[in-house]
Scaffold this motif. Structure first.
Motif, PDB file in Angstrom:
ATOM      1  N   LEU A 180      21.271  29.734  24.638  1.00 22.57           N
ATOM      2  CA  LEU A 180      20.376  30.020  23.458  1.00 22.57           C
ATOM      3  C   LEU A 180      20.405  29.563  22.417  1.00 22.57           C
ATOM      4  N   LEU A 181      21.467  28.767  21.637  1.00 18.59           N
ATOM      5  CA  LEU A 181      21.052  27.678  20.910  1.00 18.59           C
ATOM      6  C   LEU A 181      20.165  26.522  21.074  1.00 18.59           C
ATOM      7  N   TRP A 182      19.848  26.682  22.412  1.00 22.64           N
ATOM      8  CA  TRP A 182      18.679  25.792  22.604  1.00 22.64           C
ATOM      9  C   TRP A 182      17.619  26.236  21.721  1.00 22.64           C
ATOM     10  N   LEU A 183      17.511  27.710  21.279  1.00 24.92           N
ATOM     11  CA  LEU A 183      15.925  27.754  21.478  1.00 24.92           C
ATOM     12  C   LEU A 183      16.197  28.111  19.501  1.00 24.92           C
ATOM     13  N   ALA A 184      17.399  28.667  19.420  1.00 26.02           N
ATOM     14  CA  ALA A 184      17.186  28.042  17.574  1.00 26.02           C
ATOM     15  C   ALA A 184      16.395  27.515  16.606  1.00 26.02           C
ATOM     16  N   PRO A 185      16.094  26.054  17.178  1.00 24.54           N
ATOM     17  CA  PRO A 185      15.199  25.274  16.489  1.00 24.54           C
ATOM     18  C   PRO A 185      13.711  24.972  16.735  1.00 24.54           C
ATOM     19  N   TRP A 186      13.648  26.042  17.908  1.00 26.37           N
ATOM     20  CA  TRP A 186      12.604  26.278  18.303  1.00 26.37           C
ATOM     21  C   TRP A 186      12.011  27.030  17.155  1.00 26.37           C
ATOM     22  N   LEU A 187      12.626  28.719  16.837  1.00 25.30           N
ATOM     23  CA  LEU A 187      12.871  29.715  16.130  1.00 25.30           C
ATOM     24  C   LEU A 187      12.663  29.758  14.922  1.00 25.30           C
ATOM     25  N   ILE A 188      13.186  28.018  14.151  1.00 32.07           N
ATOM     26  CA  ILE A 188      12.900  28.118  12.896  1.00 32.07           C
ATOM     27  C   ILE A 188      11.280  27.246  13.069  1.00 32.07           C
ATOM     28  N   LEU A 189      10.571  26.588  13.797  1.00 36.70           N
ATOM     29  CA  LEU A 189       9.799  26.418  13.801  1.00 36.70           C
ATOM     30  C   LEU A 189       8.161  26.783  14.312  1.00 36.70           C
ATOM     31  N   VAL A 190       8.471  27.529  15.437  1.00 27.89           N
ATOM     32  CA  VAL A 190       7.436  28.936  15.216  1.00 27.89           C
ATOM     33  C   VAL A 190       6.358  29.833  14.248  1.00 27.89           C
ATOM     34  N   ARG A 191       4.873  29.373  14.366  1.00 21.98           N
ATOM     35  CA  ARG A 191       4.587  30.418  13.301  1.00 21.98           C
ATOM     36  C   ARG A 191       3.738  31.365  14.522  1.00 21.98           C
ATOM     37  N   PRO A 192       4.132  32.315  14.308  1.00 19.40           N
ATOM     38  CA  PRO A 192       3.214  33.603  14.760  1.00 19.40           C
ATOM     39  C   PRO A 192       1.856  33.968  14.972  1.00 19.40           C
ATOM     40  N   ARG A 193       1.303  34.378  15.732  1.00 19.48           N
ATOM     41  CA  ARG A 193      -0.216  34.600  14.761  1.00 19.48           C
ATOM     42  C   ARG A 193      -0.519  35.943  14.310  1.00 19.48           C
ATOM     43  N   THR A 194       0.289  37.160  14.853  1.00 21.17           N
ATOM     44  CA  THR A 194      -0.096  38.401  14.927  1.00 21.17           C
ATOM     45  C   THR A 194       1.550  39.063  13.509  1.00 21.17           C
ATOM     46  N   ARG A 195       0.941  39.715  13.491  1.00 20.41           N
ATOM     47  CA  ARG A 195       2.791  40.610  12.702  1.00 20.41           C
ATOM     48  C   ARG A 195       3.114  41.136  14.687  1.00 20.41           C
ATOM     49  N   VAL A 196       2.685  41.021  14.948  1.00 17.47           N
ATOM     50  CA  VAL A 196       3.702  42.692  16.240  1.00 17.47           C
ATOM     51  C   VAL A 196       4.482  41.043  16.983  1.00 17.47           C
ATOM     52  N   GLY A 197       3.987  39.689  16.943  1.00 14.15           N
ATOM     53  CA  GLY A 197       4.476  38.018  17.440  1.00 14.15           C
ATOM     54  C   GLY A 197       5.667  37.881  17.062  1.00 14.15           C
ATOM     55  N   ALA A 198       4.982  38.424  15.593  1.00 14.90           N
ATOM     56  CA  ALA A 198       6.346  38.395  14.276  1.00 14.90           C
ATOM     57  C   ALA A 198       8.025  38.690  14.637  1.00 14.90           C
ATOM     58  N   VAL A 199       7.517  40.006  14.417  1.00 14.37           N
ATOM     59  CA  VAL A 199       8.654  41.533  14.836  1.00 14.37           C
ATOM     60  C   VAL A 199       9.526  40.753  16.097  1.00 14.37           C
ATOM     61  N   LEU A 200       8.674  41.493  17.450  1.00 15.81           N
ATOM     62  CA  LEU A 200       8.961  40.196  18.453  1.00 15.81           C
ATOM     63  C   LEU A 200      10.119  39.519  18.281  1.00 15.81           C
TER      64      LEU A 200
END
Length: 441
Positions: free
Chosen positions: A153-173
């Motif tokens: 799960l730690l491997w995922l953490a940097p990508w959660l900083i880098l991601v740019r969600p396209r929708t509000r639903v995607g951002a909340v999920l």
């Protein structure tokens, strides 16, 4: 780019969710197949002594936020809860192995999605999806058990900083995902210095807020329920540096056996040019990459160094002071779990480097080089995966066989309330109530 490549790329981008799901399932299955069946039936450490034992002593959902050793362990407790609820007790070990491999596959799928604004070259993005299950070092102690799923799960953490969600639903999920990561792995705090990157993008706020909230809960837990003190001398700087190189830079590509062979043949100073080579990769991305790629390289490199240094120095063990290693110690070298997540970060950095190399290539011949390098890296990794098959659970007591052997102790006239069942590593046990064990037949 040929018309066929354009059509394939367009199809994959239009159906990104389905592609991510497929990649996650394939990665999860691959991870499960990498663990020998016999080892998959062995319970590892806290999977039995803490998560199973406390779940059997309590009720569903009751222990999800119970601290252990100073931290919250949300995902391991959720998995243990699920395994106990839906599986017979004798299938708990193999069930936890399968569930944690599915988590690794899910992490791969999310990394694939989160990297879309950083890496346009699809082969590199697809390779990112398999980092958590494909590196030779992950199976030794991390992959396939809940006690160490936090490293994946730690491997995922940097990508959660880098991601740019396209929708509000995607951002909340994704914000929920960030919260779950934070509530499982306190070391995700390593990415917090980058939390204000592109802070004006409103769709990124829920993701980072969820991650930060989970980490804040971890820090509060550590204050209110501190870890047991770790005795022993602090490791020296050379051991820390050397450990980083062999565990995060060498072993993920060469495997532990070949890593030790290189050290024994050329000496520990070989770590210096290897570290310099990694530095060249980092500097190349910082120099040639776009802003988003530069930030990705920075956060991955930072996370690799910080996570390794924190894990290695805050858990001092003279048995792993690499500066003191002689021929005997190197000949029995095994990957230290604190280097697994840093190795993933380094692998991600290399894939970003290859994507930048291809993106900046002006001539067709130059665009072939990253393809060749990626293919060579995959081939090398595949070779190591087929040769590195040992895990820390090797030789441990098979959970279903052990239960079958001891359940008769619960069938006597005055049975004990619970049995102490041996698990791996040696000296660890899981207490199982007799009313949970059903007589055979």
């Amino acid at each position: 780019m040929s018309s066929t490549q354009e059509r394939v790329g367009g199809f994959l981008r239009r159906h990104e969710g389905l592609v991510a799901l497929a990649l996650g399932l394939v990665a999860g299955v691959l991870g499960f197949l990498r663990i020998p069946w016999r080892d998959g039936n062995v319970i590892w450490a806290e999977d039995g002594a803490i998560f199973l034992q406390e779940r059997l002593a309590g009720a569903p959902f009751a222990n999800w936020f119970t601290p252990y050793d100073g931290y919250l362990h949300l995902v391991p407790r959720m998995l243990a809860d699920l395994a106990v609820t839906v599986l017979p007790i004798e299938r708990y070990a193999i069930g936890m192995t399968a569930l944690t491999c599915l988590v690794a596959g899910g992490v791969g799928a999310l990394v694939y999605v989160c990297s879309r604004d950083v890496i346009e070259w699809l082969p590199a993005r697809i390779a990112l999806a398999f980092v958590a299950v494909g590196l030779p070092t992950v199976t030794f102690e991390v992959l396939g058990n809940a006690a160490n799923v936090h490293a994946i799960l730690l491997w995922l953490a940097p990508w959660l900083i880098l991601v740019r969600p396209r929708t509000r639903v995607g951002a909340v999920l994704l914000g929920v995902v960030g919260l779950v990561v934070g509530l499982t792995e306190i070391q995700a705090a390593a990415v917090l210095p980058f939390v204000f990157y592109r802070w004006r993008d409103r769709f990124t706020i829920p993701v980072r807020a969820g991650l930060a909230l989970g980490i804040a809960a971890q820090l509060l837990t550590t204050v209110l329920s501190p870890r047991t003190g770790r005795d022993g001398a602090w490791p020296d700087a050379w051991s820390t540096f050397l450990g980083f190189v062999v565990n995060a830079l060498m072993a993920p590509w060469a495997g532990p056996r070949h890593t030790a062979s290189v050290i024994l043949r050329f000496g520990t100073l070989v770590a210096v040019p290897i570290a310099l080579a990694a530095l060249v990769v980092l500097v190349s991305v910082l120099w040639r990459g776009e802003r988003r790629q530069k930030m990705t390289a920075a956060i991955l490199a930072w996370s690799a160094v910080v996570v390794w240094t924190a894990g290695f120095t805050l858990n001092p063990n003279p048995e792993f002071f690499y500066a003191d290693f002689g021929e005997q110690e190197w000949s029995t070298y095994g990957v230290l779990r604190y280097g697994v997540a840093p190795g993933m970060f380094v692998a991600g950095l290399v894939l970003v480097f290859l994507a930048v190399l291809r993106q900046r290539a002006r001539r067709p011949a130059a665009r072939i080089l990253p393809v060749v390098l990626l293919a060579a890296g995959i081939a090398l990794t595949a070779f190591q995966v087929t040769t590195v098959t040992t895990t820390q659970r090797e030789g441990g007591p098979s959970w279903p066989i052990t239960l079958d052997e001891v359940e008769g102790q619960c069938e006597v006239a005055d049975p004990p309330e619970q049995l102490e069942i041996p698990i791996q590593p040696p000296g660890w046990f899981a207490d199982v109530p007799c009313d949970v064990l059903e007589p055979a037949g």
